[in-house]
Write a protein that holds these residues in place. Structure first.
Motif, PDB file in Angstrom:
ATOM      1  N   ARG A  83       0.827  -1.210   0.000  1.00  0.00           N
ATOM      2  CA  ARG A  83       0.000   0.000   0.000  1.00  0.00           C
ATOM      3  C   ARG A  83       0.857   1.253   0.000  1.00  0.00           C
ATOM      4  O   ARG A  83       0.450   2.303   0.482  1.00  0.00           O
ATOM      5  CB  ARG A  83      -0.917  -0.009   1.215  1.00  0.00           C
ATOM      6  CG  ARG A  83      -1.884  -1.181   1.188  1.00  0.00           C
ATOM      7  CD  ARG A  83      -2.498  -1.427   2.515  1.00  0.00           C
ATOM      8  NE  ARG A  83      -3.653  -0.598   2.743  1.00  0.00           N
ATOM      9  CZ  ARG A  83      -4.271  -0.503   3.918  1.00  0.00           C
ATOM     10  NH1 ARG A  83      -3.820  -1.183   4.942  1.00  0.00           N
ATOM     11  NH2 ARG A  83      -5.313   0.253   4.061  1.00  0.00           N
ATOM     12  N   GLY A  84       2.060   1.150  -0.533  1.00  0.00           N
ATOM     13  CA  GLY A  84       2.997   2.256  -0.471  1.00  0.00           C
ATOM     14  C   GLY A  84       2.926   3.184  -1.659  1.00  0.00           C
ATOM     15  O   GLY A  84       2.137   2.997  -2.583  1.00  0.00           O
ATOM     16  N   ALA A  85       3.789   4.171  -1.621  1.00  0.00           N
ATOM     17  CA  ALA A  85       3.946   5.097  -2.734  1.00  0.00           C
ATOM     18  C   ALA A  85       4.621   4.345  -3.877  1.00  0.00           C
ATOM     19  O   ALA A  85       5.129   3.242  -3.704  1.00  0.00           O
ATOM     20  CB  ALA A  85       4.790   6.293  -2.291  1.00  0.00           C
ATOM     21  N   VAL A  86       4.629   4.972  -5.040  1.00  0.00           N
ATOM     22  CA  VAL A  86       5.242   4.350  -6.212  1.00  0.00           C
ATOM     23  C   VAL A  86       6.407   5.199  -6.672  1.00  0.00           C
ATOM     24  O   VAL A  86       6.272   6.396  -6.917  1.00  0.00           O
ATOM     25  CB  VAL A  86       4.210   4.187  -7.352  1.00  0.00           C
ATOM     26  CG1 VAL A  86       4.865   3.604  -8.596  1.00  0.00           C
ATOM     27  CG2 VAL A  86       3.052   3.321  -6.893  1.00  0.00           C
ATOM     28  N   SER A  95       7.598  -0.366  -5.770  1.00  0.00           N
ATOM     29  CA  SER A  95       6.801  -0.138  -4.570  1.00  0.00           C
ATOM     30  C   SER A  95       7.722   0.368  -3.451  1.00  0.00           C
ATOM     31  O   SER A  95       8.731  -0.260  -3.136  1.00  0.00           O
ATOM     32  CB  SER A  95       6.125  -1.432  -4.155  1.00  0.00           C
ATOM     33  OG  SER A  95       5.343  -1.214  -3.004  1.00  0.00           O
ATOM     34  N   VAL A  96       7.360   1.486  -2.852  1.00  0.00           N
ATOM     35  CA  VAL A  96       8.174   2.093  -1.799  1.00  0.00           C
ATOM     36  C   VAL A  96       7.906   1.398  -0.464  1.00  0.00           C
ATOM     37  O   VAL A  96       6.756   1.192  -0.084  1.00  0.00           O
ATOM     38  CB  VAL A  96       7.882   3.609  -1.676  1.00  0.00           C
ATOM     39  CG1 VAL A  96       8.617   4.218  -0.500  1.00  0.00           C
ATOM     40  CG2 VAL A  96       8.254   4.315  -2.968  1.00  0.00           C
ATOM     41  N   ILE A  97       8.986   1.034   0.236  1.00  0.00           N
ATOM     42  CA  ILE A  97       8.884   0.412   1.560  1.00  0.00           C
ATOM     43  C   ILE A  97       8.846   1.494   2.631  1.00  0.00           C
ATOM     44  O   ILE A  97       7.993   1.490   3.504  1.00  0.00           O
ATOM     45  CB  ILE A  97      10.072  -0.535   1.823  1.00  0.00           C
ATOM     46  CG1 ILE A  97      10.093  -1.647   0.784  1.00  0.00           C
ATOM     47  CG2 ILE A  97      10.021  -1.086   3.238  1.00  0.00           C
ATOM     48  CD1 ILE A  97      11.378  -2.463   0.788  1.00  0.00           C
ATOM     49  N   ASP A  98       9.810   2.408   2.566  1.00  0.00           N
ATOM     50  CA  ASP A  98       9.782   3.559   3.471  1.00  0.00           C
ATOM     51  C   ASP A  98      10.446   4.762   2.829  1.00  0.00           C
ATOM     52  O   ASP A  98      11.202   4.643   1.876  1.00  0.00           O
ATOM     53  CB  ASP A  98      10.349   3.238   4.864  1.00  0.00           C
ATOM     54  CG  ASP A  98      11.829   2.960   4.905  1.00  0.00           C
ATOM     55  OD1 ASP A  98      12.577   3.546   4.126  1.00  0.00           O
ATOM     56  OD2 ASP A  98      12.237   2.161   5.756  1.00  0.00           O
ATOM     57  N   LEU A  99      10.097   5.917   3.381  1.00  0.00           N
ATOM     58  CA  LEU A  99      10.521   7.196   2.822  1.00  0.00           C
ATOM     59  C   LEU A  99      10.915   8.112   3.955  1.00  0.00           C
ATOM     60  O   LEU A  99      10.242   8.167   4.980  1.00  0.00           O
ATOM     61  CB  LEU A  99       9.345   7.802   2.031  1.00  0.00           C
ATOM     62  CG  LEU A  99       9.510   9.191   1.449  1.00  0.00           C
ATOM     63  CD1 LEU A  99      10.499   9.181   0.301  1.00  0.00           C
ATOM     64  CD2 LEU A  99       8.150   9.700   0.965  1.00  0.00           C
ATOM     65  N   SER A 100      12.034   8.822   3.786  1.00  0.00           N
ATOM     66  CA  SER A 100      12.440   9.838   4.760  1.00  0.00           C
ATOM     67  C   SER A 100      12.799  11.098   3.996  1.00  0.00           C
ATOM     68  O   SER A 100      12.744  11.125   2.767  1.00  0.00           O
ATOM     69  CB  SER A 100      13.642   9.352   5.581  1.00  0.00           C
ATOM     70  OG  SER A 100      14.825   9.399   4.808  1.00  0.00           O
ATOM     71  N   GLU A 101      13.169  12.135   4.732  1.00  0.00           N
ATOM     72  CA  GLU A 101      13.568  13.388   4.089  1.00  0.00           C
ATOM     73  C   GLU A 101      14.772  13.192   3.183  1.00  0.00           C
ATOM     74  O   GLU A 101      14.938  13.884   2.202  1.00  0.00           O
ATOM     75  CB  GLU A 101      13.972  14.419   5.136  1.00  0.00           C
ATOM     76  CG  GLU A 101      12.872  14.922   6.004  1.00  0.00           C
ATOM     77  CD  GLU A 101      13.421  15.891   7.016  1.00  0.00           C
ATOM     78  OE1 GLU A 101      13.538  17.085   6.679  1.00  0.00           O
ATOM     79  OE2 GLU A 101      13.749  15.454   8.132  1.00  0.00           O
TER      80      GLU A 101
END
Length: 170
Positions: A83-86, A95-101
């Protein structure tokens, strides 16, 4: 407040050193020992203030933490599985697992080709689309990690965290 403390410690240190050097060895033994002991406190305090590092934690912009600093994990979006970002680079959609700055971690097989530096876009769950330029920092059989050349900003991360929470509660 920090500046005032540094000035007070420097003044205290200067006064003790002035007494010590003006009076010198004319003072009795116990006065010299007392000044030597007293000089330790402002000297250590002064050095601590001068060389203290700033906190890497930022203030809470949303007000959810009651003024407490945001923990590092709170400035990172961890997406629920599937259900992540692309993340799009060329023709590849990951499929994005996690995102930071400062970077992104995405699912990518070994066969997905990447150069050392890549440009692409990330479609977030909040509806935002972010263009990025990044360097491949780590790669294994299942995932790839990019470090952004330019950070994307805390506000984007906080908004995305809010969007993820809203979609989970719906």
């Amino acid at each position: 407040m920090k500046t005032v403390a540094i000035i007070a410690n420097a003044a205290q240190l200067a006064i003790i050193l002035t007494i010590f050097f003006v009076r010198g060895f004319e003072m009795d033994f116990w006065a010299i020992v007392l000044l030597a002991l007293l000089i330790i406190v402002p000297a250590i305090s002064f050095l601590a203030f001068c060389f203290a590092r700033q906190s890497v934690l930022k203030a809470d912009v949303t007000g959810d933490n009651d003024g407490a600093p945001i923990k590092r994990s709170a400035i990172r979006v961890r997406y629920p599985h599937g259900r992540g970002a692309v993340l799009a680079i060329g023709d590849a959609a990951l499929s994005v697992i996690d995102l930071s700055e400062f970077g992104v971690r995405a699912l990518a097989g070994r066969k997905t080709p990447f150069t050392e530096s890549e440009t692409g876009t990330i479609r977030l769950k909040s509806g935002a689309k972010i263009a990025f330029r990044g360097t491949v920092m780590r790669r294994n059989d299942a995932e790839v990690v990019f470090q952004f050349s330019d950070p994307i900003g805390t506000a984007v991360i906080l908004e995305e965290n809010k969007a993820i929470k809203d979609t989970i509660h719906e």
